[in-house]
Design a protein around this motif. Structure first.
Motif, PDB file in Angstrom:
ATOM      1  N   SER A   1       0.841  -1.198   0.000  1.00 41.71           N
ATOM      2  CA  SER A   1       0.000   0.000   0.000  1.00 41.71           C
ATOM      3  C   SER A   1       0.872   1.242   0.000  1.00 41.71           C
ATOM      4  CB  SER A   1      -0.917   0.023   1.228  1.00 41.71           C
ATOM      5  OG  SER A   1      -0.154   0.189   2.404  1.00 41.71           O
ATOM      6  N   ILE A   2       0.280   2.354  -0.392  1.00 37.44           N
ATOM      7  CA  ILE A   2       0.994   3.632  -0.358  1.00 37.44           C
ATOM      8  C   ILE A   2       1.354   3.984   1.078  1.00 37.44           C
ATOM      9  CG2 ILE A   2       0.778   6.111  -0.810  1.00 37.44           C
ATOM     10  CD1 ILE A   2      -1.073   5.392  -3.151  1.00 37.44           C
ATOM     11  N   ALA A   3       0.436   3.672   2.001  1.00 35.40           N
ATOM     12  CA  ALA A   3       0.687   3.962   3.417  1.00 35.40           C
ATOM     13  C   ALA A   3       1.925   3.234   3.921  1.00 35.40           C
ATOM     14  CB  ALA A   3      -0.535   3.568   4.247  1.00 35.40           C
ATOM     15  N   SER A   4       2.104   1.967   3.527  1.00 39.17           N
ATOM     16  CA  SER A   4       3.291   1.239   3.973  1.00 39.17           C
ATOM     17  C   SER A   4       4.546   1.751   3.272  1.00 39.17           C
ATOM     18  CB  SER A   4       3.117  -0.266   3.750  1.00 39.17           C
ATOM     19  OG  SER A   4       2.899  -0.568   2.397  1.00 39.17           O
ATOM     20  N   ALA A   5       4.406   2.226   2.035  1.00 42.44           N
ATOM     21  CA  ALA A   5       5.559   2.793   1.332  1.00 42.44           C
ATOM     22  C   ALA A   5       6.067   4.047   2.043  1.00 42.44           C
ATOM     23  CB  ALA A   5       5.187   3.116  -0.113  1.00 42.44           C
ATOM     24  N   LYS A   6       5.154   4.793   2.658  1.00 43.07           N
ATOM     25  CA  LYS A   6       5.557   6.004   3.376  1.00 43.07           C
ATOM     26  C   LYS A   6       6.460   5.691   4.566  1.00 43.07           C
ATOM     27  CE  LYS A   6       1.354   8.627   2.265  1.00 43.07           C
ATOM     28  NZ  LYS A   6       0.110   9.227   2.832  1.00 43.07           N
ATOM     29  N   SER A   7       6.357   4.476   5.075  1.00 46.22           N
ATOM     30  CA  SER A   7       7.140   4.110   6.252  1.00 46.22           C
ATOM     31  C   SER A   7       8.622   3.929   5.943  1.00 46.22           C
ATOM     32  CB  SER A   7       6.591   2.812   6.874  1.00 46.22           C
ATOM     33  OG  SER A   7       5.266   2.991   7.319  1.00 46.22           O
ATOM     34  N   ILE A   8       8.950   3.818   4.655  1.00 49.81           N
ATOM     35  CA  ILE A   8      10.363   3.614   4.322  1.00 49.81           C
ATOM     36  C   ILE A   8      10.951   4.786   3.540  1.00 49.81           C
ATOM     37  CG2 ILE A   8      10.142   1.105   4.360  1.00 49.81           C
ATOM     38  CD1 ILE A   8      10.100   1.107   1.350  1.00 49.81           C
TER      39      ILE A   8
ATOM     40  N   SER B   1     -13.812  -5.535  10.907  1.00 48.19           N
ATOM     41  CA  SER B   1     -12.379  -5.541  11.199  1.00 48.19           C
ATOM     42  C   SER B   1     -12.028  -4.273  11.965  1.00 48.19           C
ATOM     43  CB  SER B   1     -11.553  -5.613   9.911  1.00 48.19           C
ATOM     44  OG  SER B   1     -10.168  -5.646  10.212  1.00 48.19           O
ATOM     45  N   PRO B   2     -11.835  -4.382  13.291  1.00 54.30           N
ATOM     46  CA  PRO B   2     -11.558  -3.193  14.109  1.00 54.30           C
ATOM     47  C   PRO B   2     -10.072  -2.908  14.301  1.00 54.30           C
ATOM     48  CG  PRO B   2     -11.964  -5.056  15.528  1.00 54.30           C
ATOM     49  CD  PRO B   2     -12.031  -5.584  14.118  1.00 54.30           C
ATOM     50  N   SER B   3      -9.231  -3.450  13.441  1.00 45.46           N
ATOM     51  CA  SER B   3      -7.789  -3.417  13.631  1.00 45.46           C
ATOM     52  C   SER B   3      -7.230  -1.999  13.755  1.00 45.46           C
ATOM     53  CB  SER B   3      -7.098  -4.120  12.464  1.00 45.46           C
ATOM     54  OG  SER B   3      -5.699  -4.035  12.577  1.00 45.46           O
ATOM     55  N   ALA B   4      -6.193  -1.879  14.572  1.00 46.36           N
ATOM     56  CA  ALA B   4      -5.524  -0.590  14.741  1.00 46.36           C
ATOM     57  C   ALA B   4      -4.466  -0.360  13.671  1.00 46.36           C
ATOM     58  CB  ALA B   4      -4.874  -0.519  16.123  1.00 46.36           C
ATOM     59  N   GLY B   5      -4.173  -1.375  12.869  1.00 47.18           N
ATOM     60  CA  GLY B   5      -3.168  -1.225  11.825  1.00 47.18           C
ATOM     61  C   GLY B   5      -3.191  -2.406  10.879  1.00 47.18           C
ATOM     62  N   ASP B   6      -3.357  -2.128   9.577  1.00 46.57           N
ATOM     63  CA  ASP B   6      -3.379  -3.187   8.573  1.00 46.57           C
ATOM     64  C   ASP B   6      -2.744  -2.673   7.294  1.00 46.57           C
ATOM     65  OD1 ASP B   6      -4.514  -5.772   9.207  1.00 46.57           O
ATOM     66  OD2 ASP B   6      -6.370  -4.712   9.682  1.00 46.57           O
ATOM     67  N   THR B   7      -1.566  -3.202   6.926  1.00 49.30           N
ATOM     68  CA  THR B   7      -1.003  -2.841   5.634  1.00 49.30           C
ATOM     69  C   THR B   7      -1.800  -3.491   4.518  1.00 49.30           C
ATOM     70  OG1 THR B   7       0.571  -4.654   5.912  1.00 49.30           O
ATOM     71  CG2 THR B   7       1.333  -2.450   6.470  1.00 49.30           C
TER      72      THR B   7
ATOM     73  N   ASP C   1     -11.133   3.177  10.908  1.00 46.77           N
ATOM     74  CA  ASP C   1     -10.745   4.236   9.971  1.00 46.77           C
ATOM     75  C   ASP C   1      -9.243   4.464  10.049  1.00 46.77           C
ATOM     76  OD1 ASP C   1     -10.780   6.286   8.174  1.00 46.77           O
ATOM     77  OD2 ASP C   1     -11.601   7.774   9.550  1.00 46.77           O
ATOM     78  N   ILE C   2      -8.494   3.642   9.316  1.00 46.19           N
ATOM     79  CA  ILE C   2      -7.034   3.787   9.255  1.00 46.19           C
ATOM     80  C   ILE C   2      -6.609   3.866   7.796  1.00 46.19           C
ATOM     81  CG2 ILE C   2      -6.497   2.756  11.490  1.00 46.19           C
ATOM     82  CD1 ILE C   2      -6.108   0.116  10.153  1.00 46.19           C
ATOM     83  N   GLU C   3      -5.367   4.299   7.565  1.00 41.76           N
ATOM     84  CA  GLU C   3      -4.966   4.736   6.226  1.00 41.76           C
ATOM     85  C   GLU C   3      -5.020   3.649   5.158  1.00 41.76           C
ATOM     86  OE1 GLU C   3      -1.492   7.521   4.205  1.00 41.76           O
ATOM     87  OE2 GLU C   3      -1.309   6.847   6.278  1.00 41.76           O
TER      88      GLU C   3
ATOM     89  N   PRO D   1      -6.578   0.606   4.789  1.00 39.61           N
ATOM     90  CA  PRO D   1      -7.894   0.157   4.328  1.00 39.61           C
ATOM     91  C   PRO D   1      -8.663   1.209   3.545  1.00 39.61           C
ATOM     92  CG  PRO D   1      -7.510  -0.566   6.559  1.00 39.61           C
ATOM     93  CD  PRO D   1      -6.405   0.383   6.224  1.00 39.61           C
ATOM     94  N   ARG D   2      -8.477   2.484   3.891  1.00 42.62           N
ATOM     95  CA  ARG D   2      -9.133   3.544   3.103  1.00 42.62           C
ATOM     96  C   ARG D   2      -8.634   3.490   1.663  1.00 42.62           C
ATOM     97  NH1 ARG D   2      -8.196   7.019   7.673  1.00 42.62           N
ATOM     98  NH2 ARG D   2      -6.458   8.001   6.564  1.00 42.62           N
ATOM     99  N   GLU D   3      -7.379   3.106   1.506  1.00 41.94           N
ATOM    100  CA  GLU D   3      -6.760   3.056   0.167  1.00 41.94           C
ATOM    101  C   GLU D   3      -7.282   1.877  -0.662  1.00 41.94           C
ATOM    102  OE1 GLU D   3      -2.294   2.088  -1.523  1.00 41.94           O
ATOM    103  OE2 GLU D   3      -2.503   3.053   0.434  1.00 41.94           O
ATOM    104  N   TYR D   4      -7.298   0.675  -0.077  1.00 43.02           N
ATOM    105  CA  TYR D   4      -7.628  -0.481  -0.899  1.00 43.02           C
ATOM    106  C   TYR D   4      -9.082  -0.933  -0.805  1.00 43.02           C
ATOM    107  CZ  TYR D   4      -6.267  -3.043   3.402  1.00 43.02           C
ATOM    108  OH  TYR D   4      -6.126  -3.489   4.686  1.00 43.02           O
ATOM    109  N   LEU D   5      -9.826  -0.421   0.184  1.00 44.40           N
ATOM    110  CA  LEU D   5     -11.252  -0.734   0.244  1.00 44.40           C
ATOM    111  C   LEU D   5     -12.110   0.400  -0.317  1.00 44.40           C
ATOM    112  CD1 LEU D   5     -11.514  -2.402   3.782  1.00 44.40           C
ATOM    113  CD2 LEU D   5     -11.643  -3.536   1.542  1.00 44.40           C
ATOM    114  N   GLY D   6     -11.534   1.610  -0.378  1.00 42.72           N
ATOM    115  CA  GLY D   6     -12.234   2.745  -0.974  1.00 42.72           C
ATOM    116  C   GLY D   6     -13.169   3.430   0.003  1.00 42.72           C
TER     117      GLY D   6
END
Length: 205
Positions: free
Chosen positions: A43-50, A171-177, A196-198, A200-205
């Motif tokens: 995901s773009i969100a995980s790419a931001k981490s590096i 899915s109430p997860s606090a973090g999901d790449t 509402d985390i980054e 899932p907003r990207e890949y679930l829309g």
């Protein structure tokens, strides 16, 4: 590192697939990550981490096998009650206790509803979900399935049937790449209730 020392050759490029989100990558990992020929993330969100590492990360989104995960009216039409469902390892980040707490509120109005959870309710890495269910007097309403076959909770053949029996996937997860079960449920046409985390907003829309 042992794998790389044993199998590394000049002819074969090395690709690193890294799933991380919202947490800085430890400095001691930087050199190793930068040594790969190609770095991919889900995901773009995980790419931001590096971004602090001198590498270009390619985003390769996960998909699902449409021949397996698709709407099955012959299953869903046989379900005559509202059914919530979750598929998650029971750990702190999964926050499955929050899903049970939320269900305790809606279950009062949906008196014939069920919550099916594919997880180990007593996993040492997470909450004691059985106790939480008992505290909310939901013993007859929340069902756990955690027997494993080949390391998986239930077989791949049964997973599409499970998803198609649901009214809503939670899915109430606090973090999901990449929350693959959410993608699988969505491919089956099931509404998704996700934190509402980054990513899932990207890949679930």
């Amino acid at each position: 590192n042992l794998y790389r020392k044993t199998f590394r050759t000049q002819e074969v490029p090395e690709v690193l697939y890294i799933t991380i989100e919202g947490e800085p990558i430890p400095k001691k990992w930087h050199r190793t990550i930068a040594s790969f020929d190609t770095v991919c993330t889900p995901s773009i969100a995980s790419a931001k981490s590096i971004v602090d590492i001198d590498v270009d990360a390619y985003v390769v989104h996960h998909g699902t096998e449409k021949s397996i995960y698709h709407p099955m009216p012959e299953v869903s039409e046989q379900v005559n009650r509202y059914v919530y469902g979750s598929v998650k390892k029971n750990n702190i980040k999964a926050q499955l206790h929050r899903a049970i707490e939320g269900y305790s509120l809606v279950s009062e109005e949906q008196s014939d509803s069920l919550y099916l959870m594919i997880t180990d309710p007593k996993d040492d890495r997470g909450e004691d979900l059985s106790d939480i269910v008992e505290n909310y007097n939901l013993d007859e309403r929340v069902n756990f399935r955690h027997e494993t076959t080949c390391g998986l909770p239930i077989s791949e053949k049964l997973m599409p049937i499970f998803y198609n029996s649901l009214s809503c996937f939670v899915s109430p997860s606090a973090g999901d790449t990449c929350d693959l079960p959410s993608l699988e449920a969505a491919s089956c046409g099931i509404p998704i209730l996700h934190s509402d985390i980054e990513s899932p907003r990207e890949y679930l829309g």
